[in-house]
Design a protein around this motif. Structure first.
Motif, mmCIF file in Angstrom:
data_model
loop_
_atom_site.group_PDB
_atom_site.id
_atom_site.type_symbol
_atom_site.label_atom_id
_atom_site.label_comp_id
_atom_site.label_asym_id
_atom_site.label_seq_id
_atom_site.Cartn_x
_atom_site.Cartn_y
_atom_site.Cartn_z
ATOM 1 N N THR A 187 0.753 -1.371 0.045
ATOM 2 C CA THR A 187 0.116 -0.006 -0.016
ATOM 3 C C THR A 187 0.696 1.317 -0.054
ATOM 4 N N ASP A 188 2.043 0.904 0.241
ATOM 5 C CA ASP A 188 2.974 2.269 0.444
ATOM 6 C C ASP A 188 4.444 2.086 0.013
ATOM 7 N N GLY A 189 4.633 1.132 -1.333
ATOM 8 C CA GLY A 189 5.750 0.945 -1.971
ATOM 9 C C GLY A 189 6.483 2.305 -2.587
ATOM 10 N N HIS A 190 7.695 2.445 -2.460
ATOM 11 C CA HIS A 190 8.490 3.488 -2.850
ATOM 12 C C HIS A 190 9.681 3.108 -3.714
ATOM 13 N N GLY A 191 10.162 4.070 -4.782
ATOM 14 C CA GLY A 191 11.292 3.700 -5.352
ATOM 15 C C GLY A 191 12.260 4.767 -5.300
ATOM 16 N N LYS A 192 13.175 4.888 -6.108
ATOM 17 C CA LYS A 192 14.431 5.957 -5.938
ATOM 18 C C LYS A 192 13.737 7.487 -5.758
ATOM 19 N N ASN A 193 14.323 8.046 -5.073
ATOM 20 C CA ASN A 193 13.867 9.652 -4.777
ATOM 21 C C ASN A 193 12.611 9.668 -3.980
ATOM 22 N N ASN A 194 12.234 8.245 -3.282
ATOM 23 C CA ASN A 194 10.753 8.282 -2.598
ATOM 24 C C ASN A 194 9.885 8.385 -3.751
ATOM 25 N N THR A 237 4.220 1.424 -7.947
ATOM 26 C CA THR A 237 2.763 0.793 -7.904
ATOM 27 C C THR A 237 3.018 -0.712 -8.181
ATOM 28 N N THR A 238 2.452 -1.508 -7.406
ATOM 29 C CA THR A 238 2.499 -3.200 -7.486
ATOM 30 C C THR A 238 1.338 -3.345 -8.155
ATOM 31 N N THR A 239 1.639 -3.732 -9.580
ATOM 32 C CA THR A 239 0.586 -4.113 -10.413
ATOM 33 C C THR A 239 0.490 -5.484 -10.165
ATOM 34 N N LYS A 240 -0.936 -5.827 -10.619
ATOM 35 C CA LYS A 240 -1.588 -7.073 -10.459
ATOM 36 C C LYS A 240 -0.462 -8.231 -10.676
ATOM 37 N N GLY A 241 -0.416 -9.265 -10.040
ATOM 38 C CA GLY A 241 0.707 -10.408 -10.120
ATOM 39 C C GLY A 241 2.018 -10.128 -10.274
ATOM 40 N N ILE A 248 15.131 -1.764 -8.351
ATOM 41 C CA ILE A 248 15.584 -2.175 -7.026
ATOM 42 C C ILE A 248 16.218 -1.138 -5.944
ATOM 43 N N LEU A 249 15.883 -1.184 -4.915
ATOM 44 C CA LEU A 249 15.931 -0.134 -3.830
ATOM 45 C C LEU A 249 16.827 -0.508 -2.876
ATOM 46 N N ASP A 250 17.722 0.020 -2.334
ATOM 47 C CA ASP A 250 18.892 -0.576 -1.511
ATOM 48 C C ASP A 250 18.685 0.299 -0.227
ATOM 49 N N GLU A 251 18.716 -0.449 0.959
ATOM 50 C CA GLU A 251 18.676 0.250 2.397
ATOM 51 C C GLU A 251 19.644 -0.364 3.177
ATOM 52 N N LEU A 252 20.550 0.305 3.981
ATOM 53 C CA LEU A 252 21.421 -0.278 5.042
ATOM 54 C C LEU A 252 21.624 0.498 6.342
ATOM 55 N N SER A 253 22.308 -0.344 7.154
ATOM 56 C CA SER A 253 22.345 0.206 8.446
ATOM 57 C C SER A 253 23.910 -0.136 8.615
ATOM 58 N N ALA A 254 24.628 1.074 9.038
ATOM 59 C CA ALA A 254 26.112 0.770 9.085
ATOM 60 C C ALA A 254 26.546 1.167 10.411
ATOM 61 N N LEU A 291 17.663 -5.181 -0.128
ATOM 62 C CA LEU A 291 17.515 -4.885 -1.549
ATOM 63 C C LEU A 291 15.878 -5.071 -1.771
ATOM 64 N N GLY A 292 15.241 -4.068 -1.897
ATOM 65 C CA GLY A 292 13.840 -3.879 -2.292
ATOM 66 C C GLY A 292 13.571 -4.124 -3.874
ATOM 67 N N ILE A 293 12.925 -5.097 -4.105
ATOM 68 C CA ILE A 293 12.620 -5.404 -5.542
ATOM 69 C C ILE A 293 11.199 -5.238 -6.072
ATOM 70 N N GLY A 294 11.127 -4.726 -7.054
ATOM 71 C CA GLY A 294 9.753 -4.677 -7.616
ATOM 72 C C GLY A 294 9.937 -5.090 -9.236
ATOM 73 N N ILE A 295 9.078 -6.087 -9.831
ATOM 74 C CA ILE A 295 9.305 -6.868 -10.896
ATOM 75 C C ILE A 295 7.770 -6.580 -11.751
ATOM 76 N N ASN A 296 7.782 -5.900 -12.823
ATOM 77 C CA ASN A 296 6.490 -5.999 -13.452
ATOM 78 C C ASN A 296 6.249 -7.259 -14.321
ATOM 79 N N ILE A 297 5.339 -8.312 -13.838
ATOM 80 C CA ILE A 297 5.225 -9.583 -14.440
ATOM 81 C C ILE A 297 4.576 -9.746 -15.849
ATOM 82 N N THR A 298 3.135 -9.334 -15.432
ATOM 83 C CA THR A 298 2.337 -9.466 -16.578
ATOM 84 C C THR A 298 1.526 -8.127 -16.838
ATOM 85 N N GLU A 299 1.715 -7.154 -15.975
ATOM 86 C CA GLU A 299 1.375 -5.814 -16.454
ATOM 87 C C GLU A 299 2.068 -4.627 -15.998
ATOM 88 N N LYS A 300 1.959 -3.571 -16.703
ATOM 89 C CA LYS A 300 2.921 -2.405 -16.272
ATOM 90 C C LYS A 300 1.954 -1.290 -15.766
#
Length: 325
Positions: free
Chosen positions: A119-126, A130-134, A192-198, A208-217
């Protein structure tokens, strides 16, 4: 990949999938080596998760399956690696919580966080993602004590793994683009969005947060987006994720070595080498400058040639406008 053990839920589900007729609780208990009460509890948990399992005088029947499930028991002996949420704000948020709890408790938890819906996915620069269907939304938790300056090598490993796995699965060419994208010639397929603690410039954890459009864009970015299977014919997210994980673990080892082999492989998959690019700043705003993108060095830093000089830029300091090619 996992601990070599399977849960009762996994075994019950496999037995029901393999049988056209009803299977009694006693028979399942004998095959799984657990009590009938344990079988009943497993069936209850599967029903609550959405598997349509009917119960009659002759036993249990799987009347309607979930064809593309990411629940942990779907991964068999590897289910201890998976934490799945039907819906969550973001797999990145869940992965951060898991990584921090692990630090506090001193024990290993899940390594892959998945969700059917964010419901609140984000990419680069915040920017909203969008998490498309599937589509596949997940976050990989890594616990390598590497220097922060080397962290982009893990990003490169993930990009390479996805580009190669998707090409084998879809029979199409996939490319990597700096610093964190996966593209086809038709548009962006994933990010892919990275987040780290150091501490003391050494990573405690890197996710490494990953979002892949499988069958819809996504409709919002349809002109510059693509999906893995445009014709709608797709293999399951579980299969794609499993294949990615195996490939990533091999590349993760390479990323931890002092070698240029990883960056050489990344450069061979990049579609922007020796092309003139229009630069943007860290916030994605155009700078009015142009440069030739030469690829990345061993650390994953970009090499850009301007009119009078060639400079090296770490991720997060500069980027460039990406268009179809």
């Amino acid at each position: 990949m996992g601990n070599g053990k399977t849960s009762t839920k996994h075994t019950v589900l496999e037995i029901l999938r393999e049988s056209r007729a009803a299977v009694s609780g006693e028979e399942i208990a004998q095959k799984t080596g657990v009590s009938r009460v344990s079988v009943w509890k497993a069936v209850q948990a599967l029903q609550a998760a959405g598997y349509d399992i009917s119960s009659g005088k002759n036993g249990y029947t799987l009347t309607k399956d979930i064809c593309d499930s990411l629940y942990p028991w779907e991964f068999g002996a590897s289910e201890n690696l998976i934490a799945h949420f039907p819906q969550t704000k973001s797999t990145m948020i869940e992965a951060r919580r898991i990584a921090e709890c692990e630090e506090a408790e001193g024990r290993q938890n899940a390594r892959i966080v998945t969700a059917d819906s964010q419901t609140d996915g984000h990419g680069k620069n915040n920017a909203p993602w969008t998490t498309t269907k599937g589509s596949l939304a997940c976050t990989i938790i890594t616990k390598n004590r590497i220097p922060v300056a080397h962290s982009q090598r893990l990003m490169m490993a993930a990009q390479i793994a996805w580009a190669e796995v998707l090409e084998k699965s879809a029979g199409r060419k996939f490319f990597v683009r700096w610093p964190n994208d996966i593209w086809t010639a038709q548009g962006k397929t994933g990010g892919i969005l990275d987040e780290l603690s150091a501490s003391a410039s050494v990573c405690r954890w890197l996710n490494l947060g990953i979002g892949i459009n499988i069958t819809e864009k996504p409709e919002r970015f349809s002109e510059v987006s693509d999906c893995v299977f445009p014709d709608g014919t797709a293999i399951t997210r579980k299969t794609l994720l499993f294949q990615f994980w195996k490939e990533f673990k091999v590349l993760e080892t390479l990323a931890l070595e002092d070698s240029a082999a990883l960056s050489d492989r990344w450069n061979s998959l990049c579609c922007d080498i020796k092309k003139t690019v229009c630069l943007t700043d860290a916030d994605g705003l155009p700078t009015g400058k142009q440069a030739v993108f030469n690829g990345v060095n061993a650390l994953g830093f970009a090499s850009l040639t301007f009119v009078k000089e060639t400079r090296i830029f770490p991720p997060g300091t500069v980027s460039f406008v990406k268009t179809k090619f």
